[in-house]
Scaffold this active site. Sequence first.
Site, short mmCIF file in Angstrom:
data_model
loop_
_atom_site.label_atom_id
_atom_site.label_comp_id
_atom_site.label_asym_id
_atom_site.label_seq_id
_atom_site.Cartn_x
_atom_site.Cartn_y
_atom_site.Cartn_z
N SER A 104 0.86 -1.20 0.00
CA SER A 104 0.00 0.00 0.00
C SER A 104 0.88 1.23 0.00
CB SER A 104 -0.87 0.02 1.26
OG SER A 104 -1.42 1.33 1.47
N TYR A 153 -1.39 -1.29 10.50
CA TYR A 153 -1.52 -1.54 9.05
C TYR A 153 -0.29 -0.99 8.34
CZ TYR A 153 -3.56 -1.27 4.34
OH TYR A 153 -3.82 -1.40 2.99
#
Length: 256
Positions: free
Chosen positions: A146, A159
Amino acid sequence: MYLPSFSLEGKTVIVTGAGRGIGRAIAIGMAEAGADVGVIARTEADLQSTAAEIEKLGQKSYIVKADVTKREQVKSAIEQIINETGSIDILVNNAGMNIRSKALDVTDEEWQQIMDTNLKSAFMFSQEVGRHMKEKKAGKIITITSVGGHVALRTGVAYAATKAALIQMTKVLALEWGKYNINVNAIGPWYFKTPLTEKLLQDKEYVKDILAVTPMKRVGELEELVGPAVFLASEASKYMNGQTIFVDGGMTIQGF
Ligand SMILES: NC(=O)C1=CN([C@@H]2O[C@H](COP(=O)(O)OP(=O)(O)OC[C@H]3O[C@@H](n4cnc5c(N)ncnc54)[C@H](OP(=O)(O)O)[C@@H]3O)[C@@H](O)[C@H]2O)C=CC1
Ligand SMILES: C[C@H](O)[C@@H]1OC(=O)[C@H](O)[C@@H]1O
């Protein structure tokens, strides 16, 4: 002749988290490029739906209902697909999740769940498939990280830590396995509309903030991730190793 092949004819791909969202799109896109596809997730109905789309394209699908955080289920998933197909040519580590909370509010259970789902699963699949690819002296590993592994987002420290770790895991596996003709690369998306982000992207103020830092002034369309994934899965990227391709409308350049 200089144009290499982007075809995946005759190849077997496995995609984790292929039941919904980005994984589903990549699994179907790989089939459109000619591959047979193993699809892995916990929800049978989602897997059946993705598999039906793959079969409609004339490609074989292999459904494996599994929790990617459990080593034994990872091993048996890979054994099942190798038994059915004889080989795994391409691994897409896509399964992931997030619990969006501020650092002071993260519980041990949330930390562990995010670590296991996003990071440990990708490493376990890479290890188990990597052994097979090392024997074959050929393979492609593509991990979905990401932009959150490269720049700071407001969507959670756990995350972010997993996504940054996946970028480094990609580099170290590329370093170790390049001599076995295994390409290990990653794709780092910015926002794409999926079940993971659907609610967030319905918040007009939040979308305004997203577009303010996105030069292309829009979120991505799933086919705009499938192209880079098929590229990294194909012969066209056979001298690329350890790289992360950010598919982000320009967000990570952070221009001013
Ligand atoms: N959407 C976006 O904007 C972005 C997404 N990403 C990354 O892309 C990847 C896919 O995200 P997205 O498609 O949005 O997410 P979704 O939540 O839409 O899909 C996640 C998929 O992963 C599967 N999955 C989750 N946990 C497990 C588990 N323990 N075992 C097996 N499968 C599991 C889910 O199936 P099931 O629940 O049935 O197991 C589902 O198929 C993630 O790694 C995410 O971090 C990165 C940047 C942006
Ligand atoms: C862009 C990020 O990977 C994505 O955005 C979200 O809200 C998700 O929780 C992820 O952080």
